[in-house]
Design a protein around this motif. Structure first.
Motif, mmCIF file in Angstrom:
data_model
loop_
_atom_site.group_PDB
_atom_site.id
_atom_site.type_symbol
_atom_site.label_atom_id
_atom_site.label_comp_id
_atom_site.label_asym_id
_atom_site.label_seq_id
_atom_site.Cartn_x
_atom_site.Cartn_y
_atom_site.Cartn_z
ATOM 1 N N ASP A 132 0.777 -1.218 -0.124
ATOM 2 C CA ASP A 132 0.125 -0.101 0.044
ATOM 3 C C ASP A 132 0.896 1.197 0.041
ATOM 4 O O ASP A 132 1.937 1.274 0.425
ATOM 5 C CB ASP A 132 -0.919 0.005 1.265
ATOM 6 C CG ASP A 132 -1.815 -1.108 1.336
ATOM 7 O OD1 ASP A 132 -2.249 -1.675 0.204
ATOM 8 O OD2 ASP A 132 -2.395 -1.745 2.388
ATOM 9 N N ASN B 241 -3.333 -0.581 -2.012
ATOM 10 C CA ASN B 241 -4.270 0.663 -1.997
ATOM 11 C C ASN B 241 -3.332 1.713 -1.945
ATOM 12 O O ASN B 241 -2.419 1.906 -1.328
ATOM 13 C CB ASN B 241 -5.162 0.347 -0.876
ATOM 14 C CG ASN B 241 -5.989 -0.691 -0.899
ATOM 15 O OD1 ASN B 241 -6.674 -0.957 -1.849
ATOM 16 N ND2 ASN B 241 -5.780 -1.533 0.335
ATOM 17 N N LYS C 89 -5.348 -2.184 -6.555
ATOM 18 C CA LYS C 89 -6.494 -2.176 -5.760
ATOM 19 C C LYS C 89 -7.403 -0.785 -5.823
ATOM 20 O O LYS C 89 -7.804 -0.414 -7.001
ATOM 21 C CB LYS C 89 -6.252 -2.403 -4.408
ATOM 22 C CG LYS C 89 -5.825 -3.917 -4.319
ATOM 23 C CD LYS C 89 -5.391 -4.464 -2.764
ATOM 24 C CE LYS C 89 -4.933 -5.748 -2.751
ATOM 25 N NZ LYS C 89 -4.454 -6.299 -1.713
ATOM 26 N N SER C 90 -7.490 -0.099 -4.685
ATOM 27 C CA SER C 90 -8.375 1.145 -4.559
ATOM 28 C C SER C 90 -7.579 2.129 -4.425
ATOM 29 O O SER C 90 -6.709 2.445 -3.920
ATOM 30 C CB SER C 90 -9.399 1.028 -3.344
ATOM 31 O OG SER C 90 -8.721 1.015 -2.135
#
Length: 652
Positions: free
Chosen positions: A438, A454, A470-471
Motif C-alpha cells: 500500500d 491501495n 486495488k483502490s
C-alpha cells in the motif's frame, strides 16, 4: 791525578756515575783513567760509553751527562706466589707481568685465540702474592748503599688490599677471581663468571693456571655448577694455553606474546562502482553494509599472552604485555565459540554498524539527512526510514516498508516491496515510484507512480500518471474551491474502486480509468498488433511453399527438388518455424496480460466523486468511456449493462 778534561760525578746515592761532558777528543784510555781516579769499580757501562764516544766524534759535538756506571738493578722486585711456589725474579718478573696483561686483553676482547702461558686464580681474603726489593745494594764505588725503586711494581690496585712492611708488600684478595693487569698497569681481580649482554647466559672462564687450580675446581663445581663437565675435562681444557668459556648457567628468555586479531569477513569500506568504461558514478557509492541472518561478520582471535623471562641471577626479565583488541557484540549479533576463536554472527538481516569497538545490526535503515551524495543510492532488503528529501538523480530500493518524512524530488527512482509512506509530496516528470504494498502520500505532482496495493492521497494528484491495482482514495484536504478538483490532468487508473474528493479543471483534461491497467492494456494492444503481423507472415510463407509444413505433399516436393532449390525451400521452412514459435509465445503473453489488464468483477466497479466534478473529465470503466462536459456534485459512476451510468450518492 784527575784528568782536567773529564769530570765524573757520583749520583743517586752512589748507584750511578756520569761524565758531565764527553768531548770528541777523549779516548777510551782517558775514560778508564778517570774512572780509576774516581774509584768507580762496579757497574761500568762500556758498551754505552763506546757508543756515546762514537756519537760525539761522528757529530763533532760534546755529549752531556753520559752514564758510565749504573748499579741500579733492572728487575729489583722479587715476587712470591702463595707459600709454596718458587719465587719469581729477574727477567721472569716482566714475563709474569706481561702474561697478566695478556689475560686482561683476552678477557676484555673475548679473544679465545690469544696465547696464555698461565693465569692466577685467587679466593676472597686470600693472601696470594708478596713482592719485595733489596734495601741495600753495592754502589758504583764498591760500597753498600741504601736502595728504593724509582717506580712501583703496579700503578694501582682494584679489589686488592695492600699490607706494607718496609721493603715488602703483601697483597690480599677482596674478592674471588682471576688476577690481571689492565691497560693502566693496575693490578685487579676480574670475575671468573662472564654474563652475556642479555643476562641469559653465564660462562665460567677457563685458562691455564700457574696458581689457584684447586680454587677454580671448587668455584666451578661447588658454586657455579658445571653441567656435564668433569674435573678431568677441565684439566684438559687448561692444557690448551688459551682462554675458553664453559656455560654454567642459563636463564629463561621472555616470550613475546601475539596480539589478538579481529578479522572482519564483511568489507565495510566505502567504494565507488566503476563501469566498463572506467567511469565512476558517485551516486552508486554504497555507504551502508547489509548483512543477512547467519552471516559471519567477524572472527576474533584472542592474544597469546607474553611470558616474562628469568635471568641467570634469578631476576625477572619484564616483557611488554599484549593488549587485547576489544570487540563487543551489540544488538542482533551473537557470539559463537570456535575453538580458541570467537565468531560474531548476525542473528537478523539488517544494516551493519561498527562503532566504539562494538558491532550491531539495525533491522531498518535510518537516513537522518535524506538521500544525497552523502549517502549515495540506497539498496536495502528491509525497512527504510528517510528523515529528509530524496534528492534528484538518486534511487532507493527497499525490500520492506519505506517511510519518507519529507518529499521525493524530480528524477528519482523508488522501488518499494513493502508499504510506502511519504509525509510530503512526490514531484517530477522523470520520477518513477513502484510500490508492491500500500501507499500513503500527501500529494503527487507531475509524477509516475504504480501501486499494487491501495493508494491513499491526502491532498491532490496533479498532472501525473497513477495506477493502483486495488483502490485509490484522494481525500482533497485543502481543496475549497469548486473550480478545481483534487485530481487534475494526467491519468488516474485502478483495477479497484476510485474515491475522489473532487475531480477536474477547465484548464486540463482529467482521465480516470477504473477496472483496467492502461499500461498493461497498451502492451496488450501492441502484442495483438504484433501477432497480426506474424500471422500475415505465416500466411505469406505458406503461400510460397504451396503446402502445409508437415503435409505429405511438402515432403514429396522436398524429395523431388534439385539440391539448390531444396536448400532454398529448407530456408523458407526454417523461417516459417521461427515465425510460428514466436507467434505462439506472443499469444501466450497476450493471454497472460488479459488476466491482469482488466477487472474480473466490472459490475461492482465505481468511481465516487464526494464533492464536485469540473467538466473536461474522461471516465473509463472496463474499457467503456464517458466524457463528462457538465459540472455535477456528489456522484457515482457505475458500470451497468455494458455502459457507464451516473448515480447520485444519495442513491447508493
Amino acid at each position: 791525578m784527575k784528568s782536567e778534561k773529564l769530570e765524573i760525578r757520583i749520583i743517586e746515592n752512589g748507584l750511578k756515575a756520569k761524565i758531565t761532558s764527553l768531548c770528541t777528543n777523549i779516548s777510551i784510555d782517558e775514560i778508564k783513567e778517570a774512572l780509576k781516579q774516581n774509584a768507580v769499580v762496579n757497574g761500568v757501562q762500556w758498551d754505552h760509553i763506546e757508543l756515546s764516544l762514537h756519537k760525539a766524534q761522528q757529530f763533532d759535538a760534546a755529549i752531556a751527562d753520559v752514564i758510565v756506571a749504573d748499579c741500579t738493578p733492572a728487575y729489583p722486585y722479587t715476587i712470591q706466589l702463595g707459600d709454596k711456589s718458587e719465587p719469581i725474579y729477574g727477567e721472569q718478573v716482566q714475563v709474569f707481568l706481561n702474561n697478566l696483561s695478556n689475560i686482561f686483553f683476552a678477557c676484555s676482547e673475548n679473544d679465545e685465540r690469544m696465547q696464555i702461558e698461565g693465569g692466577i686464580f685467587v679466593n676472597s681474603d686470600e693472601k696470594f702474592l708478596e713482592y719485595s726489593y733489596p734495601e741495600e745494594i753495592n754502589s758504583v764505588l764498591g760500597k753498600t748503599a741504601s736502595f728504593s725503586p724509582q717506580r712501583n711494581l703496579f700503578n694501582g690496585f682494584h679489589s686488592i688490599y695492600q699490607k706494607k712492611n718496609k721493603n715488602k708488600v703483601s697483597l690480599i684478595a677482596e674478592k674471588t677471581g682471576f688476577l690481571v693487569i689492565n691497560e693502566k698497569d693496575e693490578l685487579m681481580i676480574i670475575d671468573p663468571c662472564v654474563v652475556s649482554a642479555n643476562k641469559l647466559e653465564m660462562y665460567f672462564l677457563v685458562m691455564p693456571l700457574i696458581y689457584g687450580r684447586q680454587q677454580v675446581y671448587d668455584k666451578l663445581f661447588r658454586t657455579s655448577g658445571s653441567g656435564d663437565l668433569t674435573e678431568n675435562d677441565l684439566h684438559n681444557m687448561m692444557k690448551t694455553k688459551r682462554l675458553q668459556k664453559v656455560l654454567v648457567r642459563k636463564g629463561t628468555p621472555p616470550k613475546k606474546g601475539k596480539e589478538g586479531l579481529i578479522d572482519f569477513k564483511i568489507d565495510m569500506e566505502v567504494k565507488p562502482v566503476v563501469n566498463d568504461k572506467g567511469q565512476v558514478n558517485f551516486r552508486d557509492i554504497s555507504r551502508y553494509t547489509e548483512v543477512s541472518e547467519g552471516t559471519v561478520i567477524a572472527q576474533k582471535r584472542p592474544p597469546v599472552q607474553s611470558v616474562p623471562g628469568v635471568d641467570v641471577f634469578g631476576k625477572v626479565i619484564p616483557v611488554e604485555k599484549v593488549v587485547e583488541i576489544d570487540l563487543k557484540a551489540g544488538e542482533n549479533v551473537n557470539t559463537v565459540e570456535d575453538g580458541d576463536e570467537i565468531l560474531f554472527v548476525a542473528s537478523q538481516t539488517g544494516i551493519l554498524n561498527y562503532k566504539n569497538d562494538s558491532i550491531s545490526i539495525s533491522p531498518e535503515l535510518v537516513l537522518r539527512d535524506g538521500v544525497s551524495l552523502e549517502t549515495g543510492n540506497i539498496k536495502f532488503s528491509r525497512d527504510v526510514r528517510i528523515s529528509n528529501n530524496v534528492q534528484s538523480g538518486f534511487t532507493v530500493e527497499c525490500g520492506g516498508d519505506l517511510i519518507i518524512y519529507d518529499s521525493i524530488e524530480d528524477n528519482v527512482q523508488i522501488t518499494c516491496r513493502g508499504n510506502l509512506i511519504v509525509k510530503k509530496g512526490i514531484f517530477g516528470e522523470k520520477t518513477k515510484v513502484r510500490v508492491s504494498g500500500d501507499a500513503k502520500v500527501r500529494f503527487i505532482q507531475n509524477s509516475n507512480i504504480r501501486v499494487k496495493g491501495n493508494l491513499v492521497v491526502e491532498e491532490f494528484i496533479y498532472h501525473s500518471k497513477v495506477f493502483c491495482d486495488k483502490s485509490i482514495t484522494v481525500k482533497g484536504h485543502g481543496i475549497v474551491s469548486n473550480e478545481k478538483g483534487c485530481v487534475v490532468g494526467g491519468q488516474v487508473a485502478s483495477n479497484g474502486n476510485i474515491e475522489l474528493h473532487s475531480l477536474g479543471s477547465q484548464a486540463a483534461l482529467s482521465t480516470v480509468v477504473c477496472g483496467s491497467d492502461p499500461e498493461t492494456v497498451e502492451k496488450l494492444e501492441e502484442l495483438n498488433a504484433f501477432s497480426n503481423v506474424l500471422k500475415k507472415k505465416v500466411v505469406g510463407i505458406q503461400g510460397k511453399l504451396g503446402a502445409a509444413i508437415n503435409s505429405p505433399r511438402m515432403k514429396k516436393n522436398l524429395k523431388n527438388l534439385p539440391e539448390e532449390k531444396k536448400k532454398a525451400l529448407k530456408n523458407e521452412l526454417n523461417e516459417l518455424k521461427k515465425t510460428l514459435d514466436l507467434n505462439n509465445k506472443t499469444n501466450e503473453s497476450i493471454e497472460r496480460l488479459k488476466k491482469v489488464a482488466f477487472s474480473s468483477d466490472p459490475e461492482n466497479l465505481k468511481v465516487t466523486i464526494k464533492r464536485h466534478l469540473v467538466p473536461q473529465v474522461l471516465i473509463n470503466i472496463n474499457q467503456k468511456r464517458r466524457k463528462v462536459m457538465n459540472q455535477c456534485d456528489r456522484v457515482n459512476f457505475l458500470y451497468k449493462d455494458g455502459e457507464i451510468v451516473m448515480a447520485p450518492l444519495s442513491h447508493e
